[in-house]
Design a protein around this motif. Sequence first.
Motif, short mmCIF file in Angstrom:
data_model
loop_
_atom_site.label_atom_id
_atom_site.label_comp_id
_atom_site.label_asym_id
_atom_site.label_seq_id
_atom_site.Cartn_x
_atom_site.Cartn_y
_atom_site.Cartn_z
N ALA A 167 20.08 -0.12 15.22
CA ALA A 167 21.70 -0.15 15.49
C ALA A 167 22.36 -0.78 14.22
O ALA A 167 23.60 -0.62 13.77
CB ALA A 167 22.13 -0.65 16.75
N GLN A 168 21.40 -1.50 13.62
CA GLN A 168 21.99 -2.32 12.55
C GLN A 168 21.36 -1.88 11.21
O GLN A 168 21.15 -2.42 10.24
CB GLN A 168 21.67 -3.72 12.52
N ALA A 169 20.74 -0.61 11.16
CA ALA A 169 19.70 -0.32 9.96
C ALA A 169 19.96 1.23 9.53
O ALA A 169 18.87 1.82 9.33
CB ALA A 169 18.28 -0.64 10.46
N HIS A 170 21.09 1.71 9.71
CA HIS A 170 21.26 2.98 9.33
C HIS A 170 20.87 3.27 7.60
O HIS A 170 21.55 2.54 6.68
CB HIS A 170 22.70 3.73 9.16
N GLY A 171 19.68 4.06 7.27
CA GLY A 171 19.36 4.33 6.06
C GLY A 171 18.27 3.21 5.60
O GLY A 171 17.87 3.39 4.52
N LYS A 194 29.53 -1.41 12.06
CA LYS A 194 28.19 -1.18 11.46
C LYS A 194 28.13 -0.44 10.09
O LYS A 194 29.20 0.09 9.56
CB LYS A 194 27.34 0.00 12.63
N ASN A 195 26.82 -0.33 9.61
CA ASN A 195 26.63 0.42 8.19
C ASN A 195 27.57 1.68 8.18
O ASN A 195 27.85 2.07 7.09
CB ASN A 195 25.28 0.41 7.84
N LEU A 196 27.43 2.52 9.23
CA LEU A 196 28.00 3.72 9.31
C LEU A 196 28.75 3.69 10.76
O LEU A 196 28.15 3.43 11.70
CB LEU A 196 27.12 4.86 9.51
#
Length: 376
Positions: A167-171, A194-196
């Motif tokens: 959930a905190q780590a897109h990409g 969030k990042n996205l």
Amino acid sequence: MAVAETKPTPIPFVDLKAQYHSLEQEITEASAHVLQSCGYILGKEVGLFEQEFAEYCEVAHAIGVDSGTSALELAVRACGIGPGDEVITATNTFIATVLSISHSGATPVLVDHDPQTYNIDIGAIERAITPRTRAIIPVHLYGQPADMDPILELAQKHNLIVLEDAAQAHGARYKGKRTGTFGHAAAFSFYPAKNLGACGDGGMVVTNDPQIADSVQMLRNYGQRKKYYHELQGFNRRLDTLQAAILSVKLRHLDDWNAARRRHATLYNTLLADVEPVVTPTVADYAEHVWHLYVVRVPDRTSFMQYLGEHQIATGIHYPVPVHRQQAYENLGYAPGSLPISEEYADHIVSLPMFPELTSESVHYVVDTIKAFFQA
Ligand SMILES: *Cc1c(COP(=O)(O)O)cnc(C)c1O
């Protein structure tokens, strides 16, 4: 030392308005298109975004759901985890990780984290394994991948399911591979910050397992494959068409946004290196961190946060109470001091402003203010 004369305008913790304004026209057009089409529920934009996100994550299947919490819970349920099963996860996470376990009827087993990376402690996982253990949920906390190789090794040895809370780590990448591709399935959140982030709630389950994908697809939509024929007791947990259309617009910018976050983190690390009382984050050599949060530790957090606040700098705490000490999980019976690292860290962690549109002037101002605080 005096704080810089040219004080910038207030520095928020995240700045959703800046991102919206940079994409306003595209978001308006994409939204208008959905509104006019009236395909509000599982419209074609949902399938398109699922395909784009699967490609981005380098996985076979992506299934859009209504939140990151739902993504976790439906992934847990799709793996057949339920009453009588134990699921191991880290206590220093957002509550949703643990809710997904208890809401599906399984028992959360909470463990401490590595003192350097803040991610789940591998030795602690091993010590927590019992004959009832069914799964491990590593969280890629703050945007840094958990150490997946030893986790997968333990899982293989004990025949356990691995679900990633991404959930905190897109990409983000671990040893060059995208987070979300290591476990049986992974959950992403599109909560606005969030990042996205969507313009509302949203989430996604990704997996390379066609059976898990099939189950999640049914579970999010009343347990049906064909309309009004219900194979499972499902839920209504679908990703909105409107959010999917907006997320497609935003996904094209995710790599640039993550690169900007990385630049800010590098600058913070450099400028804070000689500010002795501040413990800056450690990046593991296997990790390509995407800096959802920039978290430091300080001795006297209350006065530190107050001082920054007085100087127009917003800060946060992620998270003030580890899950095993939350009232909601009193029933699990963890005594104070039972997971000491997370308990100690919870009293000292502070998240500094971190978002793509942050400027390097602002980072300098934050660090100058921190220096002034410690010299006062
Ligand atoms: C945000 C978050 C979730 C939950 O996502 P929602 O979309 O808010 O339901 C789960 N786990 C972690 C680690 C998160 O940061």
